[in-house]
Motif scaffolding. Sequence first.
Motif, PDB file in Angstrom:
ATOM      1  N   PHE A 412      38.844  39.311  40.259  1.00  0.00           N
ATOM      2  CA  PHE A 412      38.699  40.728  39.953  1.00  0.00           C
ATOM      3  C   PHE A 412      37.345  41.124  39.391  1.00  0.00           C
ATOM      4  N   GLN A 413      36.507  40.167  39.037  1.00  0.00           N
ATOM      5  CA  GLN A 413      35.191  40.510  38.509  1.00  0.00           C
ATOM      6  C   GLN A 413      34.102  40.406  39.573  1.00  0.00           C
ATOM      7  N   CYS A 414      34.466  39.958  40.747  1.00  0.00           N
ATOM      8  CA  CYS A 414      33.509  39.785  41.850  1.00  0.00           C
ATOM      9  C   CYS A 414      33.313  41.118  42.577  1.00  0.00           C
ATOM     10  N   PRO A 415      32.111  41.702  42.543  1.00  0.00           N
ATOM     11  CA  PRO A 415      31.908  43.022  43.166  1.00  0.00           C
ATOM     12  C   PRO A 415      32.134  43.031  44.663  1.00  0.00           C
ATOM     13  N   ARG A 419      35.467  44.997  47.924  1.00  0.00           N
ATOM     14  CA  ARG A 419      35.278  45.674  49.210  1.00  0.00           C
ATOM     15  C   ARG A 419      36.207  45.150  50.293  1.00  0.00           C
ATOM     16  N   VAL A 420      36.914  44.066  50.003  1.00  0.00           N
ATOM     17  CA  VAL A 420      37.800  43.491  51.019  1.00  0.00           C
ATOM     18  C   VAL A 420      39.102  44.267  51.110  1.00  0.00           C
ATOM     19  N   GLY A 421      39.605  44.726  49.971  1.00  0.00           N
ATOM     20  CA  GLY A 421      40.901  45.385  49.913  1.00  0.00           C
ATOM     21  C   GLY A 421      41.079  46.548  50.879  1.00  0.00           C
ATOM     22  N   PRO A 422      40.141  47.493  50.931  1.00  0.00           N
ATOM     23  CA  PRO A 422      40.319  48.633  51.851  1.00  0.00           C
ATOM     24  C   PRO A 422      40.467  48.192  53.307  1.00  0.00           C
ATOM     25  N   THR A 527      33.836  33.510  46.297  1.00  0.00           N
ATOM     26  CA  THR A 527      34.755  34.602  46.616  1.00  0.00           C
ATOM     27  C   THR A 527      33.975  35.778  47.199  1.00  0.00           C
ATOM     28  N   PRO A 528      34.622  36.549  48.091  1.00  0.00           N
ATOM     29  CA  PRO A 528      35.947  36.318  48.650  1.00  0.00           C
ATOM     30  C   PRO A 528      35.918  35.241  49.734  1.00  0.00           C
ATOM     31  N   SER A 529      37.028  34.518  49.880  1.00  0.00           N
ATOM     32  CA  SER A 529      37.220  33.592  51.002  1.00  0.00           C
ATOM     33  C   SER A 529      38.539  33.956  51.660  1.00  0.00           C
ATOM     34  N   VAL A 530      38.494  34.152  52.956  1.00  0.00           N
ATOM     35  CA  VAL A 530      39.660  34.660  53.680  1.00  0.00           C
ATOM     36  C   VAL A 530      40.040  33.688  54.786  1.00  0.00           C
ATOM     37  N   PHE A 531      41.337  33.498  54.958  1.00  0.00           N
ATOM     38  CA  PHE A 531      41.873  32.622  55.999  1.00  0.00           C
ATOM     39  C   PHE A 531      42.866  33.413  56.841  1.00  0.00           C
ATOM     40  N   GLY A 542      30.615  41.081  57.500  1.00  0.00           N
ATOM     41  CA  GLY A 542      31.434  41.397  56.328  1.00  0.00           C
ATOM     42  C   GLY A 542      32.885  41.678  56.686  1.00  0.00           C
ATOM     43  N   TYR A 543      33.698  41.809  55.647  1.00  0.00           N
ATOM     44  CA  TYR A 543      35.150  41.923  55.831  1.00  0.00           C
ATOM     45  C   TYR A 543      35.579  43.383  56.015  1.00  0.00           C
ATOM     46  N   SER A 544      35.158  43.998  57.073  1.00  0.00           N
ATOM     47  CA  SER A 544      35.586  45.365  57.377  1.00  0.00           C
ATOM     48  C   SER A 544      36.877  45.332  58.186  1.00  0.00           C
ATOM     49  N   ALA A 545      37.576  46.471  58.222  1.00  0.00           N
ATOM     50  CA  ALA A 545      38.787  46.545  59.041  1.00  0.00           C
ATOM     51  C   ALA A 545      38.460  46.233  60.494  1.00  0.00           C
TER      52      ALA A 545
END
Length: 559
Positions: A412-415, A419-422, A527-531, A542-545
Amino acid sequence: MTQLVDTYGEDVQVQFIHNPLSFHDNAMIASLASMAAARQGKFWEFHDTLFANQQALDEPNLIKYATELGLDVEKFKTDLKDAEIKKKVEADQAASVAVGQTGTPGFFVNGTLLSGAKPYEEFKTIVDAELTKVNQLIAGGVPREKAVYASMKKNNDKVFNLLIRNMPAGKAKPAPGEDKSLEVWKVVVRGDEPSKGPANAPVTIVEWSDFQCPFCSKVVETVNKVHEEYKDKVRIVFKHNPLSFHDKAQLAAEASMAAHAQGKFWEYHDVLFANQQALDRANLETYAEEVGLDMEKFRAALDQRTYEAYAKNDAAQAADVNASGTPTFFVNGRLLGGKSFDDFKTIIDEELEKTQKLIDKGTSADKVYEKIISKGKVFSPLEDKVNSISVDGSPSLGNAPAKISIVEFSEFQCPFCSRVGPGLKEVKKIYGDDVSITFKHFPLNFHKEAFGAAVASMAAHQQGKFWEYHDVLFNNQKALFPADLELYAQQIGLDMEKFKQDINSEALKAKVNKDMAEGSRIGVNGTPSVFINGRKFSPPGGYSAESFQQAIDKYILKK
């Protein structure tokens, strides 16, 4: 760079390596001058002055800047001619070439390459990951300097040896199979792109570019020279890759395709690159009039976003060959490192010899390019390795097992994590019950409030409100102290007595630690790391929709 140093302080050191390109007339003498300033302790002041005055870098101006900065001008003039300084700059150049960095700008973060102009967030992601690795080594008893060097050496032994240990570049020759310049990528040409030269030319150059990118404009003259020198032996194909941090680039790309529809792409292309600081809608229309376009058709194309999908498709193709920056050139599928005419000439001449052999053996001229790239590399943002990841007890959106399983290791402290959540919420809307999204904790030790926030979020999870609390934490990343965490719990209506008990629960702390251990086991180091379905997902943009959807449709659903 200044923002990185301001943010990380003594945890980041910036080392400047000179690589003056041959087609920039005053770049070499500017490098020499900066090193002359360094001898008087003012390299960075001189560095900033040079970048602020890039159009005036001849010797009289360099002496002027030295005077303005209060240097000993006579010593500066002497040092400017010093053979030792020139030897240092040339050694930097040789080292740059030896590590494959023949264009500028190029960055290595503890040996990890970032090529081209990149936004701050991309640097931050890599810096954070490297700090995690180095701090883990230090925590294990490795001295700080040795920990840094160990990480760098592991990431890129060649960069460590050449740029840090300063070994002579001549000792760094690629081992068999290591010469990346010979790799062929599957750079597909559809046939409807803007191009110069015949379709059956023996050499095809594909360029991904961005009309707002200053580095792209600087190579226009070189590309024109290549066309003039090689004529019908070379086909030059233009593809779009408008970068997200260039706010005018997408519409400029669409406007250029509207010009292409009227047969005037290259005229319009030249005007855009000559006016990079003025690319808003009104300017685009002015340029269209100047090159003689049918304005009714042109305006309609922009109003209706006729070429929006076309430009985005080009950008998606760029991702297939890992062309994340601009400009990026491929010559018969081979990635071009440098951007000088000599760099082009070297690889073009090699390819002309190769294609002639194919033609001599019976391949028709119009099939040569297709044959060369037929078995070329394709970049996948998903690693081949499938990891087994437990989701038991972790906060999830959707029910497992789902056709599409996304697991995010975050904190939660990683800026950048915020941006991944949306994007993930959009993914959930798109795929509905076919997707499950699971959150796992990986608080980084240099984010002092991250572990406490992770435990607090699990306390909210105990009351069925993890995702509400998740959103509040990411919206308040600079205020994650214990009193803040309680305030947010009150705001979303948690049972405060239970919350206060749970945030001190050893079981919840153990759950966070278990997530971290699992992340480390499968190679998470930042972070973030996504699988996605167990495969690590590393999209260039980046992790865009959009990046999630492209990967899911192409690699998971096979659409």
